[in-house]
Motif scaffolding. Structure first.
Motif, PDB file in Angstrom:
ATOM      1  N   LYS A  14       0.814  -1.221   0.051  1.00  0.00           N
ATOM      2  CA  LYS A  14      -0.185   0.212  -0.118  1.00  0.00           C
ATOM      3  C   LYS A  14       1.173   1.231  -0.104  1.00  0.00           C
ATOM      4  CE  LYS A  14      -4.309  -1.268   0.254  1.00  0.00           C
ATOM      5  NZ  LYS A  14      -5.187  -1.410  -1.179  1.00  0.00           N
ATOM      6  N   SER A  15       2.079   1.303   0.332  1.00  0.00           N
ATOM      7  CA  SER A  15       3.161   1.947   0.978  1.00  0.00           C
ATOM      8  C   SER A  15       3.248   2.761  -0.694  1.00  0.00           C
ATOM      9  CB  SER A  15       3.706   2.279   1.961  1.00  0.00           C
ATOM     10  OG  SER A  15       3.439   2.162   2.504  1.00  0.00           O
ATOM     11  N   GLN A  16       3.789   1.751  -1.459  1.00  0.00           N
ATOM     12  CA  GLN A  16       4.621   1.880  -2.937  1.00  0.00           C
ATOM     13  C   GLN A  16       3.265   2.290  -3.863  1.00  0.00           C
ATOM     14  OE1 GLN A  16       7.414   1.403  -3.797  1.00  0.00           O
ATOM     15  NE2 GLN A  16       7.173   2.387  -5.493  1.00  0.00           N
ATOM     16  N   GLU A  17       1.588   1.787  -3.378  1.00  0.00           N
ATOM     17  CA  GLU A  17       0.612   2.200  -3.911  1.00  0.00           C
ATOM     18  C   GLU A  17       0.973   3.634  -4.212  1.00  0.00           C
ATOM     19  OE1 GLU A  17      -2.652  -0.018  -3.379  1.00  0.00           O
ATOM     20  OE2 GLU A  17      -1.831  -1.561  -4.309  1.00  0.00           O
ATOM     21  N   LYS A  18       0.991   3.985  -3.075  1.00  0.00           N
ATOM     22  CA  LYS A  18       0.843   5.656  -2.631  1.00  0.00           C
ATOM     23  C   LYS A  18       1.722   6.425  -3.175  1.00  0.00           C
ATOM     24  CE  LYS A  18      -1.689   5.493   2.015  1.00  0.00           C
ATOM     25  NZ  LYS A  18      -1.637   5.742   2.978  1.00  0.00           N
ATOM     26  N   LYS A  19       2.797   6.093  -3.934  1.00  0.00           N
ATOM     27  CA  LYS A  19       3.998   6.849  -4.478  1.00  0.00           C
ATOM     28  C   LYS A  19       3.808   6.522  -5.553  1.00  0.00           C
ATOM     29  CE  LYS A  19       7.317   5.414  -0.280  1.00  0.00           C
ATOM     30  NZ  LYS A  19       8.683   4.484  -0.113  1.00  0.00           N
ATOM     31  N   THR A  51      -1.609  10.225 -11.963  1.00  0.00           N
ATOM     32  CA  THR A  51      -2.400  11.872 -12.794  1.00  0.00           C
ATOM     33  C   THR A  51      -3.152  11.989 -13.324  1.00  0.00           C
ATOM     34  OG1 THR A  51      -1.093  13.118 -14.594  1.00  0.00           O
ATOM     35  CG2 THR A  51      -0.234  12.959 -12.298  1.00  0.00           C
ATOM     36  N   SER A  52      -3.953  12.484 -13.895  1.00  0.00           N
ATOM     37  CA  SER A  52      -4.869  12.811 -15.074  1.00  0.00           C
ATOM     38  C   SER A  52      -4.510  12.211 -16.262  1.00  0.00           C
ATOM     39  CB  SER A  52      -5.698  13.477 -15.298  1.00  0.00           C
ATOM     40  OG  SER A  52      -7.533  13.688 -16.277  1.00  0.00           O
ATOM     41  N   ASP A  53      -3.415  13.394 -16.576  1.00  0.00           N
ATOM     42  CA  ASP A  53      -2.241  13.291 -17.891  1.00  0.00           C
ATOM     43  C   ASP A  53      -1.874  11.844 -18.095  1.00  0.00           C
ATOM     44  OD1 ASP A  53      -2.920  15.717 -18.385  1.00  0.00           O
ATOM     45  OD2 ASP A  53      -1.417  16.615 -17.302  1.00  0.00           O
ATOM     46  N   ASP A  54      -1.419  11.069 -17.339  1.00  0.00           N
ATOM     47  CA  ASP A  54      -0.773   9.850 -16.868  1.00  0.00           C
ATOM     48  C   ASP A  54      -1.945   9.077 -17.660  1.00  0.00           C
ATOM     49  OD1 ASP A  54       1.602  10.506 -16.049  1.00  0.00           O
ATOM     50  OD2 ASP A  54       0.790  10.283 -13.769  1.00  0.00           O
ATOM     51  N   MET A  57       0.963   3.457 -11.298  1.00  0.00           N
ATOM     52  CA  MET A  57       1.914   3.929 -12.739  1.00  0.00           C
ATOM     53  C   MET A  57       2.423   2.689 -13.624  1.00  0.00           C
ATOM     54  SD  MET A  57       1.769   6.845 -13.028  1.00  0.00           S
ATOM     55  CE  MET A  57       4.135   6.862 -14.805  1.00  0.00           C
ATOM     56  N   GLU A  58       2.683   1.570 -12.342  1.00  0.00           N
ATOM     57  CA  GLU A  58       3.497   0.086 -12.762  1.00  0.00           C
ATOM     58  C   GLU A  58       1.750  -0.138 -13.623  1.00  0.00           C
ATOM     59  OE1 GLU A  58       4.076   1.260  -9.816  1.00  0.00           O
ATOM     60  OE2 GLU A  58       5.627   1.190 -10.381  1.00  0.00           O
ATOM     61  N   PRO A  96       0.101   0.642 -18.015  1.00  0.00           N
ATOM     62  CA  PRO A  96       0.265   0.616 -19.393  1.00  0.00           C
ATOM     63  C   PRO A  96      -0.008  -1.193 -19.667  1.00  0.00           C
ATOM     64  CG  PRO A  96       2.462   0.794 -18.404  1.00  0.00           C
ATOM     65  CD  PRO A  96       0.995   1.012 -17.616  1.00  0.00           C
ATOM     66  N   LEU A  97       0.032  -2.035 -18.628  1.00  0.00           N
ATOM     67  CA  LEU A  97      -0.491  -3.074 -18.270  1.00  0.00           C
ATOM     68  C   LEU A  97      -2.706  -2.889 -18.597  1.00  0.00           C
ATOM     69  CD1 LEU A  97       0.500  -4.981 -15.389  1.00  0.00           C
ATOM     70  CD2 LEU A  97       1.573  -5.022 -17.682  1.00  0.00           C
ATOM     71  N   ALA A  98      -3.127  -2.005 -18.277  1.00  0.00           N
ATOM     72  CA  ALA A  98      -4.057  -1.815 -18.792  1.00  0.00           C
ATOM     73  C   ALA A  98      -4.889  -1.159 -19.990  1.00  0.00           C
ATOM     74  CB  ALA A  98      -4.660  -0.516 -17.159  1.00  0.00           C
ATOM     75  N   VAL A  99      -4.073  -0.394 -20.536  1.00  0.00           N
ATOM     76  CA  VAL A  99      -3.929   0.263 -22.202  1.00  0.00           C
ATOM     77  C   VAL A  99      -4.086  -1.072 -22.434  1.00  0.00           C
ATOM     78  CG1 VAL A  99      -2.960   0.851 -24.090  1.00  0.00           C
ATOM     79  CG2 VAL A  99      -2.888   2.724 -21.190  1.00  0.00           C
ATOM     80  N   GLU A 100      -2.782  -2.091 -22.253  1.00  0.00           N
ATOM     81  CA  GLU A 100      -2.909  -3.504 -23.143  1.00  0.00           C
ATOM     82  C   GLU A 100      -3.553  -4.768 -23.533  1.00  0.00           C
ATOM     83  OE1 GLU A 100       0.257  -7.182 -23.326  1.00  0.00           O
ATOM     84  OE2 GLU A 100       0.588  -5.727 -22.314  1.00  0.00           O
TER      85      GLU A 100
END
Length: 275
Positions: A128-133, A137-140, A180-181, A184-188
């Protein structure tokens, strides 16, 4: 006994665990946990697990009266030191497929989380700590929204249906919860949904822009454009591949004297052949 342990011995600790309310309570100086909330959280049948607890863990099982959100209740509790042993009696391969991931999650984390709450009063979840980091963003998330637009257009879906597929696949409540990790998997994943059933080999891999030639496929490339005509991705095509719209395919079948099936039936057969 430490000050923390003394303080905890006088109360019940409420623990939030993946949407379920679990508890740790002191009984004669030892931590116990009510078992029905754990069994319910895993999605399993309480009656059969209660029978197992009484027969195989009788020395660690007691009935304790504890305060809950619904008031004072008597609950069957298991000594915390026995919880891991009980969790290991459950084979994920033998439970219903729809609850398998939850069972594995409880087996991997539940006893550790409850023990940390008992000994420390809190638990730190590194994931969870890593997910917060790594929140996006909306642009991402623009490429993902563009991919959803394409999916909705190609498959004639409603936007809530398209986004629900993403939420379920990645176990999030909103695309804002994607890291962020995961992005790209979601886009794919969405592109694969959009391509499902097309006259393309299943092993084809979506290649993001910019477009680059590939000797394996030759120099033919299918481009994906956003609403503004900007190239957002590409898919190399081999020389032996053709691209036809569904209507063109039916027209070609008619001209060749082939039997034409109803659209839904034909689409279903093509999809099964590509699976």
């Amino acid at each position: 006994m430490s000050n923390l342990a003394i303080k905890q011995s006088a109360c019940t600790i409420n623990v939030q665990f993946y949407g379920s309310e679990l508890y740790v309570i002191n009984h004669n100086g030892e931590p116990y946990t009510p078992m029905k909330p754990i069994v319910d959280g895993m999605g399993m049948d309480w009656a059969s697990q209660f029978t197992k607890l009484k027969s195989r863990f009788a020395k660690g099982v007691v009935e304790i009266t504890i305060p809950t959100a619904g008031g004072i209740q008597k609950m069957i509790c298991l000594a915390l030191r026995k919880l891991a042993a009980w969790l290991n009696t459950i084979s994920p391969n033998k439970v219903r497929p729809e609850i398998r991931e939850r069972v594995i999650r409880y087996q991997e984390e539940c006893d550790d989380v409850l023990y940390e709450y008992w000994t420390k009063g809190q638990v730190t979840n590194p994931r969870k700590s890593q997910e917060k980091k790594t929140k996006t963003t909306s642009d991402d998330r623009t490429p993902l929204r563009d991919a959803v637009n394409m999916l909705v257009s190609k498959k004639h879906l409603l936007y809530p249906e398209a986004y629900a597929m993403i939420h379920q696949y990645f176990e999030v409540e909103s695309i804002e919860d994607l890291t962020m990790e995961q992005l790209p998997l979601a886009v794919e994943y969405v592109h694969k949904l959009a391509l499902e059933g097309e006259l393309l080999p299943r092993e084809s891999v979506f290649v993001p822009a910019p477009v680059e030639a590939n000797s394996q496929y030759g120099n033919r490339v299918l481009l994906y454009l956003d609403a503004n005509g900007t190239v957002i991705g590409s898919l190399p095509l081999r020389e032996d591949q053709i691209m036809l719209s569904f209507n063109d395919f039916v027209e070609l079948a008619r001209r060749k004297g082939l039997i034409v099936m109803p659209r839904d039936e034909l689409a279903s057969k093509i999809t099964s052949l590509l699976a």
